[in-house]
Structures are given as C-alpha cells and as structure tokens.
Motif scaffolding. Structure first.
Motif, mmCIF file in Angstrom:
data_model
loop_
_atom_site.group_PDB
_atom_site.id
_atom_site.type_symbol
_atom_site.label_atom_id
_atom_site.label_comp_id
_atom_site.label_asym_id
_atom_site.label_seq_id
_atom_site.Cartn_x
_atom_site.Cartn_y
_atom_site.Cartn_z
ATOM 1 N N LEU A 1 -6.236 0.833 10.753
ATOM 2 C CA LEU A 1 -5.744 -0.134 9.771
ATOM 3 C C LEU A 1 -5.906 0.444 8.371
ATOM 4 O O LEU A 1 -6.612 1.431 8.167
ATOM 5 N N PHE A 2 -5.232 -0.176 7.418
ATOM 6 C CA PHE A 2 -5.124 0.359 6.063
ATOM 7 C C PHE A 2 -5.572 -0.712 5.080
ATOM 8 O O PHE A 2 -5.051 -1.830 5.077
ATOM 9 N N LEU A 3 -6.558 -0.349 4.257
ATOM 10 C CA LEU A 3 -7.157 -1.293 3.325
ATOM 11 C C LEU A 3 -6.986 -0.827 1.888
ATOM 12 O O LEU A 3 -6.950 0.376 1.618
ATOM 13 N N GLU A 4 -6.903 -1.781 0.977
ATOM 14 C CA GLU A 4 -6.934 -1.487 -0.455
ATOM 15 C C GLU A 4 -8.386 -1.623 -0.903
ATOM 16 O O GLU A 4 -8.991 -2.674 -0.737
ATOM 17 N N LEU A 5 -8.927 -0.548 -1.449
ATOM 18 C CA LEU A 5 -10.336 -0.508 -1.804
ATOM 19 C C LEU A 5 -10.518 -0.509 -3.309
ATOM 20 O O LEU A 5 -9.930 0.309 -4.020
ATOM 21 N N LEU B 1 0.829 -1.208 0.000
ATOM 22 C CA LEU B 1 0.000 0.000 0.000
ATOM 23 C C LEU B 1 0.860 1.254 0.000
ATOM 24 O O LEU B 1 0.493 2.266 -0.616
ATOM 25 N N ARG B 2 2.019 1.213 0.666
ATOM 26 C CA ARG B 2 2.933 2.356 0.605
ATOM 27 C C ARG B 2 3.404 2.577 -0.828
ATOM 28 O O ARG B 2 3.533 3.707 -1.291
ATOM 29 N N LYS B 3 3.654 1.478 -1.535
ATOM 30 C CA LYS B 3 4.080 1.586 -2.934
ATOM 31 C C LYS B 3 2.970 2.219 -3.776
ATOM 32 O O LYS B 3 3.234 3.068 -4.637
ATOM 33 N N GLU C 1 -7.720 4.538 5.182
ATOM 34 C CA GLU C 1 -7.322 4.430 6.585
ATOM 35 C C GLU C 1 -8.566 4.587 7.443
ATOM 36 O O GLU C 1 -9.314 5.550 7.304
ATOM 37 N N ALA C 2 -8.799 3.620 8.341
ATOM 38 C CA ALA C 2 -9.978 3.668 9.200
ATOM 39 C C ALA C 2 -9.661 3.019 10.539
ATOM 40 O O ALA C 2 -8.722 2.221 10.650
ATOM 41 N N ASN C 3 -10.446 3.349 11.538
ATOM 42 C CA ASN C 3 -10.296 2.746 12.850
ATOM 43 C C ASN C 3 -10.847 1.330 12.819
ATOM 44 O O ASN C 3 -11.934 1.087 12.276
ATOM 45 N N ARG C 4 -10.118 0.394 13.402
ATOM 46 C CA ARG C 4 -10.536 -1.017 13.347
ATOM 47 C C ARG C 4 -11.825 -1.270 14.121
ATOM 48 O O ARG C 4 -12.475 -2.300 13.934
ATOM 49 N N PHE C 5 -12.234 -0.325 14.995
ATOM 50 C CA PHE C 5 -13.481 -0.472 15.735
ATOM 51 C C PHE C 5 -14.678 0.086 14.968
ATOM 52 O O PHE C 5 -15.799 0.040 15.466
ATOM 53 N N SER C 6 -14.448 0.614 13.777
ATOM 54 C CA SER C 6 -15.550 1.164 12.978
ATOM 55 C C SER C 6 -16.449 0.046 12.458
ATOM 56 O O SER C 6 -15.952 -0.977 11.973
ATOM 57 N N PRO C 7 -17.778 0.220 12.513
ATOM 58 C CA PRO C 7 -18.679 -0.779 11.926
ATOM 59 C C PRO C 7 -18.515 -0.824 10.405
ATOM 60 O O PRO C 7 -18.340 0.213 9.758
ATOM 61 N N VAL C 8 -18.600 -2.004 9.850
ATOM 62 C CA VAL C 8 -18.460 -2.188 8.405
ATOM 63 C C VAL C 8 -19.468 -1.325 7.653
ATOM 64 O O VAL C 8 -19.134 -0.663 6.667
ATOM 65 N N GLY C 9 -20.729 -1.324 8.127
ATOM 66 C CA GLY C 9 -21.756 -0.557 7.439
ATOM 67 C C GLY C 9 -21.479 0.932 7.433
ATOM 68 O O GLY C 9 -21.725 1.616 6.429
ATOM 69 N N THR C 10 -20.946 1.457 8.552
ATOM 70 C CA THR C 10 -20.611 2.878 8.625
ATOM 71 C C THR C 10 -19.489 3.219 7.656
ATOM 72 O O THR C 10 -19.540 4.233 6.955
ATOM 73 N N VAL C 11 -18.464 2.377 7.617
ATOM 74 C CA VAL C 11 -17.345 2.602 6.711
ATOM 75 C C VAL C 11 -17.811 2.593 5.265
ATOM 76 O O VAL C 11 -17.442 3.465 4.467
ATOM 77 N N ALA C 12 -18.641 1.625 4.917
ATOM 78 C CA ALA C 12 -19.140 1.537 3.537
ATOM 79 C C ALA C 12 -19.941 2.782 3.160
ATOM 80 O O ALA C 12 -19.773 3.342 2.071
ATOM 81 N N ASP D 1 -5.457 -5.840 3.607
ATOM 82 C CA ASP D 1 -6.506 -6.614 2.948
ATOM 83 C C ASP D 1 -7.157 -5.803 1.825
ATOM 84 O O ASP D 1 -7.201 -4.573 1.867
ATOM 85 N N HIS D 2 -7.681 -6.537 0.844
ATOM 86 C CA HIS D 2 -8.376 -5.919 -0.283
ATOM 87 C C HIS D 2 -9.873 -6.090 -0.080
ATOM 88 O O HIS D 2 -10.354 -7.197 0.202
ATOM 89 N N VAL D 3 -10.625 -5.008 -0.208
ATOM 90 C CA VAL D 3 -12.088 -5.058 -0.121
ATOM 91 C C VAL D 3 -12.673 -4.308 -1.307
ATOM 92 O O VAL D 3 -11.994 -3.490 -1.933
#
Length: 332
Positions: free
Chosen positions: A246-250, A215-217, A262-273, A314-316
């Motif tokens: 945590l850092f995800l590839e979207l 992801l840095r690359k 970049e998101a907090n790992r305690f964030s609900p999936v639905g809120t992030v989406a 992770d990739h989502v």
C-alpha cells in the motif's frame, strides 16, 4: 529480490547460437557478485509468443534478457513447430506495456535490435539493443561482463561499459554494436538494481494504477519516494507479493516535508515507523520511540498497517517521543 528472466529462441530454420553457453555464463557471473543472493534467475527455451506472455505474467521480472536472432524491425521467436516467427517492435512494445510496473532493464542480445530497444524504452528504465549484426562470441562476452557488474551492485551504465570492455579485451570486433537507451528522466549512471530505492522506481510508481491518483501526482511533481522492501520484514510467501503493498502520504511533526511511502500491509506499525526514522533522520533515532499518527491518534505499534486501519492514499505522520533517560528520577 531482483528477478532476471532469460528468454532464448533459436528456430530450426536459423543458424545455431550458443544459447546454453550464454545462459551459463550469465548465471556464473551473477553467482560471483556480492549481491548474488538478491538475484532470482529463471530461463525459458524455444520461446513462442504464448510462452513469452506466460513467463512475463507468472514471473513478473525486473530484468529481461533475450538471446536469439533479430531483424531490422523485429525479434525472432519460435512457432509451436519450431519455425521462425518475427515479432515486430510494435507488437513487442504492446506486450511489454503490460509489465512496466516491474521492468527495470531489458537486454535484446540479438542482431539489429536497437530499434526495438528504442520502442521498449517507454516501458523499462533502461534497454540495451544491438545496432548491427553481433557475433555469438561478442554477445556472450558482453552479457557476462554486464551481469557480473550488476551482481556487484554497479550501475546499469557502468555495467554496460564493463560489458563493452569485455568484448574489446577479448579482441572481438563488435564493441561498438551494443547501445544503451533509457527512459526519459532516468539516469542510467544512478540506476542500481541492488539499491533499495531510486528515482527510476519513483517514475514507475508515478504511472502505476495501484497508486492513488493524488500520490501519483505528488510523485510526478517531484515528491520523494521511500520504498520499505519486503526484505525489511519477514513475511510468508503468500504475504510477500506486490499486491499486498500500500502507498501512504507521510508527513512530519516538525517539518513541512512530505513523502510517498510504499510498504507491505502486513508490516507492523512500529517497524515501519522505526525504518522510516532511520531513513530520514538516522543520527537521532536512538533517542526516540517512533510511531505513526493518523487523524491525530497514535497507532498501536504491534498492529499491522491493515489492522491499524490504514489503506492506500491515507495520510500519516511520523512522530518521535523522547525516551526517558535511565538516570532520570521516577515518581514513587
């Protein structure tokens, strides 16, 4: 929050400075701004090297403002007995190198500090130093104008110009002394501390060892960075820390676009989406229920990112399912 750390040093063997007045004016001007509630200010006095390191480690500031004396190649801190201790620009750079993942702006409001500022530009997005001696009154007026502009959400370049203007308006002689320096790749005209995300933050994350190498690359190659700040979700104090990010590839279902999130790992999936959909396709989000999909499987919206099994790297995919209109016939 934008964390501002004010460091003050006036050793007993140097001429006195109005440290308290400058600190008061900075805090006063920040309170005037319409983003004042996003600033958290801490002050430290009679700063020694040990105190400097303690404050940087414990507070993790985004902005550091130094009030004190400087020489051609050093800033002047104090010893435990209150005497002067010069800290060379090389030593100062070595100290600040450990905190580059948080630092956005450093202001060295001290005489002859421009050369130190040049060195610190490796570790912060923008650094302000003084090319020559600067009078106490000029330093105070510059700081007051600079931080008032920042508190109103102005860019660092605009805030710098406003600080210089305040020196001129008050008929003081040092308007040409402040110098704004920035890290390569950062545009200070676009660097707004009150903003939720910017290119400067992407540059820092591209060098952050917490971010997976792949992801840095991507960030170094110009991939767009999306920050979902802790302010978007209510967390307890122990949860709202950068160590929980945590850092995800979207990716997208019907697009080749890829983002680093970049998101907090305690964030609900639905809120992030939902927040990602509002950022990326704001005109159409009302018609869809949004979710994240990993390995071809939709993640349950009420689970946190961690409980859903996600980890940095992770990739989502962001997927929207069209809502059934209320008027549509339903099967019995």
């Amino acid at each position: 929050m934008i964390k501002l750390l004010i460091l003050a040093a006036n050793p007993r063997d140097t001429h006195p400075l109005r440290l308290g007045e400058e600190t008061r004016r900075i805090e006063e001007r920040i309170r005037e701004g319409d983003t004042a509630d996003r600033f958290l200010v801490r002050s430290a006095w009679a700063v020694t090297v040990d105190e400097l390191l303690y404050q940087l480690n414990s507070f993790e500031p985004n902005v550091v403002h130094f009030i004190g004396h400087g020489t051609a190649g050093a800033i002047v801190l104090e010893t435990a007995s209150g005497a002067s201790r010069e800290v060379s620009r090389e030593a100062l750079s070595a100290i600040f190198s450990h905190f580059r993942q948080w630092l956005q702006v450093v202001v060295l409001n001290a005489c002859y500090s421009a050369s130190q500022a040049e060195t610190l530009a490796e570790h912060a997005d923008a650094v302000i130093g003084m090319t020559d001696p600067v009078g106490d009154a000029s330093a105070i007026e510059f700081a007051a104008g600079f931080y008032r502009a920042l508190a109103f959400g102005r860019s660092v370049e605009d805030a710098f110009s406003q600080g210089v203007s305040m020196v001129t308006v008050h008929g003081l002689p040092d308007a040409a002394v402040p110098k704004l320096i920035h890290r390569t790749g950062v545009d200070p005209a676009q660097l707004v501390l009150a903003g939720p995300s910017d290119a400067a933050l992407s540059l820092r994350r591209a060098e952050d060892p917490r971010v997976p190498e792949e992801l840095r690359k991507r960030l170094k190659d110009g991939c767009e960075f999306l920050l979902l700040s802790d302010g978007t979700t209510r967390f307890r104090d122990r949860q709202a820390k950068e160590e929980n990010h945590l850092f995800l590839e979207l990716g997208m279902r019907q697009s080749d676009a890829v983002f680093v999130v970049e998101a907090n790992r305690f964030s609900p999936v639905g809120t992030v989406a939902r927040l990602l959909a509002e950022r990326l396709i704001p005109d159409d989000t009302h018609a869809y229920d949004w979710t994240l999909v990993a390995d071809g499987k939709p993640l349950m919206g009420h689970l946190t990112l961690t409980l859903a099994g996600l980890a940095s790297g992770d990739h989502v995919k962001l997927v929207g399912d069209h809502r059934t209109p209320q008027w549509a016939p339903r099967e019995r």
